[in-house]
Enzyme design. Structure first.
Site, short mmCIF file in Angstrom:
data_model
loop_
_atom_site.label_atom_id
_atom_site.label_comp_id
_atom_site.label_asym_id
_atom_site.label_seq_id
_atom_site.Cartn_x
_atom_site.Cartn_y
_atom_site.Cartn_z
CD GLU A 236 -3.01 -1.20 2.18
OE1 GLU A 236 -2.89 -0.39 3.13
OE2 GLU A 236 -3.91 -2.06 2.13
CD GLU B 237 -4.37 -6.06 3.14
OE1 GLU B 237 -3.16 -6.08 2.83
OE2 GLU B 237 -4.84 -5.32 4.02
#
Length: 438
Positions: free
Chosen positions: A203, A278
């Site tokens: 991320e 995810e």
């Protein structure tokens, strides 16, 4: 041809107390199916066609769980036997519980990465130790139960030396690639684990130069078969892949986090496999189970994503920490041996116990007229699995992203089998579908 008709269910999680006779098998949940499907030749109902005559859809890559990001499996390793093995069976043993196809782990970086810190294999440049932490152990336990499980590593953080004192690993891409590739080599050399895929940086902004250097480094040491997943954030890398042929060659999978079941046109244009690398991250009560059931189907129906990975694998950390109980099951009391087999385990089983990676989605998948969705997959050998969900909005809200309002109501549905699925036994399946409410 054999036809497997499967439906997602959402029973309440079962608390499993210490003792050899308390394990619950998937077959015990058959009576909790909320769909009653009868094969009929004709029936007055909304019709949906399942047909392979004009080709198939994308290849299914599997359903998985994520250990790390960080320390989300910390308490599991401390469970005494036989409870620890029972928990691992529920997660990884084929045809038993969740029967996961994929295990993704954090490449520890000596930094706090949500619920704790995971140790690096290289605290400094000349230090190498491939026995720190518990992810090695977890991967071996998963592999012991399912030799075909897909293994993935992803860094959340890097030791300071990788960025020469700065928290930015892209300034020295050769050093960062060396650090990551050393972890992959160590997995094989010390634990006989073959890592299938590796990510970039969880991320965070991706760097195209680093991705290319990582690919070159992997190839140089004979790890050509290790694929790169990029970029474990949003779909932004899709644009870069379309205009950079070398980047396109370096990236095998485009993976996004919490996509809300949606993808972007550029990702579809890339012709690469698309993953929700995810997802979930939701409290594992029945509403969390509904969230998981909805996205497992609709990640493909809406976004053509062929794998979905839950953060996290198992809530094996103190519940008072951030994102408490955001796992497929709960094991937070090693001192008592208590663990809870939550509803997401059985939701997962409705796909994983009736399909395998390498099966193919039919092109004829979609939404039901009165709400809900259906997918169908085949192994190419005459077997067909249909997974149907009718989760209502309030029973399937995930922690992120926000879920727009929608309605689901009771309905009759007939699935007409065409193409190679036509048999003399049945040419349609009629289902009475009821919405699932809290």
């Amino acid at each position: 041809a054999p036809i497997g008709i499967v439906s997602a269910l959402s029973p309440a999680g079962e608390t499993v107390l210490p003792g050899p006779d308390r394990r619950m098998h998937f077959r015990d949940f058959i009576i909790l199916f909320f769909y009653v499907c009868h094969c009929l030749y004709s029936c007055a109902a909304q019709s949906y066609v399942l047909d392979d005559k004009y080709g198939l859809g994308r290849t299914f890559d599997g359903i998985g769980g994520l250990s790390g990001g960080g320390a989300t499996s910390r308490l599991l390793v401390n469970y005494p036997e036989p409870y620890r093995s029972q928990i691992l069976d529920y997660l990884f043993k084929p045809n038993f519980g969740a029967s996961l196809h994929i295990l993704k782990v954090e490449i520890g970086g000596d930094a706090q990465t949500t619920d704790g810190t995971e140790s690096s294999h290289m605290h400094y440049k000349d230090d190498e130790n491939y026995f720190r932490g518990y992810e090695w152990w977890l991967m071996k336990e998963a592999k012991k139960r399912n030799p075909n499980i897909t293994l993935i590593g992803l860094p959340w953080a890097f030791p300071g030396w990788v960025g020469s004192g700065k928290n930015w690993p892209y300034d020295f891409p050769d050093i960062t690639a060396y650090y990551v590739v050393s972890w992959i080599i160590g997995a094989k050399q010390y634990h006989d684990l073959d890592i299938n895929y590796v990510g970039i940086w969880n991320e965070r902004k991706f760097d195209t130069k680093y991705i290319k250097v990582l690919r070159e480094t992997l190839n140089r040491v004979g790890l050509n078969k290790v694929g790169i997943i990029a970029a474990d954030g949003d779909w932004g890398i899709s644009n870069a892949v379309l205009v950079d042929v070398y980047l396109n060659d370096a990236v095998q999978i485009i993976g996004a986090h919490y996509p809300g079941t949606l993808t972007v046109s550029e990702a579809l244009m890339s012709d690469k496999q698309l993953w929700s690398s995810e997802d979930y991250s939701t409290f594992n009560d029945d509403v969390g189970g509904g969230c998981w059931a909805r996205i497992l189907n609709q990640n493909y129906v809406n976004g053509r994503m062929t794998a979905t990975i839950s953060w996290n694998l198992i809530a094996s950390y103190y519940e008072e920490l951030p994102f408490g109980r955001d796992g497929l099951m709960t094991a937070e009391e090693p001192w008592s041996g208590n663990y809870v087999v939550e509803s997401p385990i059985w939701i997962t089983a409705h796909t994983t116990q009736f399909t395998q990676p390498g099966w193919t989605y039919l092109q004829t998948v979609g939404h039901l007229l009165n709400g809900g969705s259906y997918v169908a997959l085949t192994d190419g050998l005459g077997n067909l699995t249909i997974v149907i969900e009718t989760m209502t909005h309030d029973h399937s809200v995930c922690i992120r992203p926000p879920l727009p309002a929608f309605n689901v109501s009771a309905q009759n549905a007939t699935f007409n089998l065409k193409g190679s699925f036509v048999s003399t036994a049945a040419e349609s399946c009629h289902c009475v579908l009821r919405p699932i409410n809290v």
